[in-house]
Design a protein around this motif. Structure first.
Motif, PDB file in Angstrom:
ATOM      1  N   ASN A  43       5.797   2.121   9.981  1.00 10.91           N
ATOM      2  CA  ASN A  43       5.075   2.686   8.870  1.00 10.91           C
ATOM      3  C   ASN A  43       5.076   3.987   8.366  1.00 10.91           C
ATOM      4  O   ASN A  43       4.428   4.905   9.103  1.00 10.91           O
ATOM      5  CB  ASN A  43       3.814   2.045   9.187  1.00 10.91           C
ATOM      6  N   PRO A  44       5.464   4.119   7.191  1.00  9.12           N
ATOM      7  CA  PRO A  44       5.397   5.745   6.817  1.00  9.12           C
ATOM      8  C   PRO A  44       4.441   6.269   5.903  1.00  9.12           C
ATOM      9  O   PRO A  44       4.326   7.278   5.411  1.00  9.12           O
ATOM     10  CB  PRO A  44       6.868   5.591   5.777  1.00  9.12           C
ATOM     11  N   LEU A  45       3.552   5.290   5.970  1.00  6.22           N
ATOM     12  CA  LEU A  45       2.213   5.930   4.871  1.00  6.22           C
ATOM     13  C   LEU A  45       1.035   5.827   5.808  1.00  6.22           C
ATOM     14  O   LEU A  45       0.795   5.844   6.866  1.00  6.22           O
ATOM     15  CB  LEU A  45       2.043   4.363   4.309  1.00  6.22           C
ATOM     16  N   SER A  46       0.122   6.574   5.097  1.00  3.36           N
ATOM     17  CA  SER A  46      -1.256   6.952   5.441  1.00  3.36           C
ATOM     18  C   SER A  46      -2.424   5.687   5.360  1.00  3.36           C
ATOM     19  O   SER A  46      -3.542   6.275   5.559  1.00  3.36           O
ATOM     20  CB  SER A  46      -1.979   8.177   5.047  1.00  3.36           C
ATOM     21  N   CYS A  47      -1.787   4.647   5.439  1.00  4.05           N
ATOM     22  CA  CYS A  47      -2.453   3.478   5.184  1.00  4.05           C
ATOM     23  C   CYS A  47      -1.859   2.279   6.208  1.00  4.05           C
ATOM     24  O   CYS A  47      -0.713   2.324   6.310  1.00  4.05           O
ATOM     25  CB  CYS A  47      -2.869   3.059   3.665  1.00  4.05           C
ATOM     26  N   PRO A  48      -2.720   1.357   6.690  1.00  2.26           N
ATOM     27  CA  PRO A  48      -2.072   0.264   7.211  1.00  2.26           C
ATOM     28  C   PRO A  48      -1.150  -0.617   6.551  1.00  2.26           C
ATOM     29  O   PRO A  48      -1.295  -0.518   5.146  1.00  2.26           O
ATOM     30  CB  PRO A  48      -3.458  -0.569   7.920  1.00  2.26           C
ATOM     31  N   THR A  49      -0.194  -1.148   7.276  1.00  2.00           N
ATOM     32  CA  THR A  49       0.836  -1.962   6.604  1.00  2.00           C
ATOM     33  C   THR A  49       0.935  -3.348   7.480  1.00  2.00           C
ATOM     34  O   THR A  49       0.661  -3.050   8.644  1.00  2.00           O
ATOM     35  CB  THR A  49       2.060  -1.470   6.341  1.00  2.00           C
ATOM     36  N   PHE A  50       1.639  -4.335   7.121  1.00  2.00           N
ATOM     37  CA  PHE A  50       1.831  -5.493   7.749  1.00  2.00           C
ATOM     38  C   PHE A  50       3.271  -6.206   7.159  1.00  2.00           C
ATOM     39  O   PHE A  50       3.562  -6.015   6.290  1.00  2.00           O
ATOM     40  CB  PHE A  50       0.732  -6.402   7.847  1.00  2.00           C
ATOM     41  N   ILE A  51       3.982  -6.636   8.354  1.00  2.92           N
ATOM     42  CA  ILE A  51       5.142  -7.129   7.973  1.00  2.92           C
ATOM     43  C   ILE A  51       5.062  -8.721   7.758  1.00  2.92           C
ATOM     44  O   ILE A  51       4.201  -9.611   8.795  1.00  2.92           O
ATOM     45  CB  ILE A  51       6.299  -6.918   9.250  1.00  2.92           C
ATOM     46  N   PRO A  91      12.596  -9.319   6.816  1.00  5.42           N
ATOM     47  CA  PRO A  91      11.108  -8.766   6.905  1.00  5.42           C
ATOM     48  C   PRO A  91      10.756  -7.804   5.631  1.00  5.42           C
ATOM     49  O   PRO A  91      11.785  -7.099   5.397  1.00  5.42           O
ATOM     50  CB  PRO A  91      11.422  -7.901   8.201  1.00  5.42           C
ATOM     51  N   LYS A  92       9.484  -8.013   5.548  1.00  5.80           N
ATOM     52  CA  LYS A  92       8.906  -7.182   4.238  1.00  5.80           C
ATOM     53  C   LYS A  92       7.883  -6.337   4.592  1.00  5.80           C
ATOM     54  O   LYS A  92       6.835  -7.136   5.270  1.00  5.80           O
ATOM     55  CB  LYS A  92       8.749  -7.816   3.011  1.00  5.80           C
ATOM     56  N   MET A  93       7.505  -5.193   4.176  1.00  8.33           N
ATOM     57  CA  MET A  93       6.297  -4.437   4.416  1.00  8.33           C
ATOM     58  C   MET A  93       5.220  -4.503   3.269  1.00  8.33           C
ATOM     59  O   MET A  93       5.985  -4.021   2.226  1.00  8.33           O
ATOM     60  CB  MET A  93       6.716  -2.951   5.195  1.00  8.33           C
ATOM     61  N   LYS A  94       3.950  -4.738   3.722  1.00  9.68           N
ATOM     62  CA  LYS A  94       3.366  -4.595   2.446  1.00  9.68           C
ATOM     63  C   LYS A  94       2.058  -3.906   2.902  1.00  9.68           C
ATOM     64  O   LYS A  94       1.633  -3.623   4.004  1.00  9.68           O
ATOM     65  CB  LYS A  94       2.748  -6.186   2.278  1.00  9.68           C
ATOM     66  N   TYR A  95       1.411  -3.442   1.867  1.00  8.26           N
ATOM     67  CA  TYR A  95       0.299  -2.702   2.057  1.00  8.26           C
ATOM     68  C   TYR A  95      -0.909  -3.263   2.735  1.00  8.26           C
ATOM     69  O   TYR A  95      -1.091  -4.473   2.580  1.00  8.26           O
ATOM     70  CB  TYR A  95      -0.200  -2.087   0.679  1.00  8.26           C
ATOM     71  N   GLY A  96      -1.688  -2.665   3.496  1.00  8.16           N
ATOM     72  CA  GLY A  96      -3.183  -3.186   4.038  1.00  8.16           C
ATOM     73  C   GLY A  96      -3.043  -3.915   5.400  1.00  8.16           C
ATOM     74  O   GLY A  96      -1.960  -3.787   5.903  1.00  8.16           O
ATOM     75  N   SER A  97      -3.943  -4.690   5.813  1.00  5.41           N
ATOM     76  CA  SER A  97      -3.944  -5.294   7.151  1.00  5.41           C
ATOM     77  C   SER A  97      -4.230  -6.661   6.878  1.00  5.41           C
ATOM     78  O   SER A  97      -4.523  -7.208   5.631  1.00  5.41           O
ATOM     79  CB  SER A  97      -5.199  -4.802   8.013  1.00  5.41           C
TER      80      SER A  97
END
Length: 265
Positions: A43-51, A91-97
């Motif tokens: 995860n390259p971001l300062s927020c959670p992500t999910f796959i 696999p796709k990475m999306k914003y949030g939890s």
């Protein structure tokens, strides 16, 4: 308006003659461990992500904290072809939890412009022109000339910025040309400020911002009939962002109707 679907990077399929080439997402890494292929996501971001994965391959959703890396697949040697793995599982990475928990429905958001300013509402909730999807149904548009200050509605951290566009118009072909700032909040919701002018962001990715802080300048980029600021608040879902209602300057957002004015006193 469908300017941002919560998907950080989409796998691209390019046709070269009759052969399809598959590109590995930048956040996916592979490692061989004995007879297994280990697939991880960073995860390259300062927020959670999910796959998420291709429908029918895996039902699980894997959450990844900010700036961390997690193993998402362990496969036997029969699937050591990495491109085949990408093609099968996608696999796709999306914003949030995920799954998303309850958010703070009582929070009082600031108006997204400076004190002493008054702007006319061009479009409110469920607007027929473009506020008619799960992504945009609770958005509000304020008529603003190009270059007006845009302010954060709530404390948060900047997770995405687009400010390289100078194109806009009434055609839907301009959807992806809108400049914007996306901010993550502590209750796992997001807010987005859209149609900013070119180079109109004065914050950078991963910046922490405060409620009322100036973050950029309005514009007329993207799918737009006139200069204005479009903003919305979202919750993350497995299919991307979904628009949610909110309280804005102590008034329920549904009461911001087309043709009325909002004054930040």
């Amino acid at each position: 308006m469908k300017f941002y679907w919560g998907i950080i990077i989409i796998i691209v399929f390019a046709c070269n003659s009759q052969t399809k080439k598959i590109k590995k997402p930048s956040y996916i890494n592979f490692k061989i461990n004995k007879d297994s292929l280990i697939v991880s996501a960073k995860n390259p971001l300062s927020c959670p992500t999910f796959i998420t994965f291709n429908k029918g391959t895996l039902d699980s959703k894997i959450n990844i904290p900010p700036f961390e890396e997690k193993i998402i697949l362990k496969l036997k040697d029969s699937l050591l072809d990495t491109l085949s793995v990408i093609k099968k599982y996608n696999p796709k990475m999306k914003y949030g939890s995920y799954p998303f928990k309850n958010y703070d429905t009582t929070f009082n958001y600031n108006l997204p412009f400076a004190k002493g300013k008054r702007y006319k509402i061009m479009q409110g909730h469920f607007g027929k022109f473009s506020h008619n999807s799960d992504f945009s149904k609770y958005a509000i548009d304020f008529k603003m000339n190009v270059g007006q200050p845009v302010c954060a509605m709530r404390d948060g951290v900047v997770v995405a910025i687009k400010e390289d566009s100078n194109e806009g118009g009434k055609s839907k072909k301009y959807y992806d040309k809108a400049n914007y700032i996306l901010i993550y909040h502590k209750d796992s919701t997001f807010s987005q400020y859209v149609h900013l002018k070119k180079n109109g962001a004065i914050v950078t990715k991963n910046d922490t911002v405060k409620k009322g802080q100036r973050i950029g300048y309005s514009g007329n980029t993207g799918f737009s009939t006139a200069p204005h600021l479009h903003f919305g608040v979202f919750k993350p879902t497995k299919n991307g962002f979904v628009s949610i209602p909110y309280t804005l300057d102590s008034i329920p957002s549904k009461r911001y109707k087309k043709g009325k004015y909002a004054f930040n006193n």
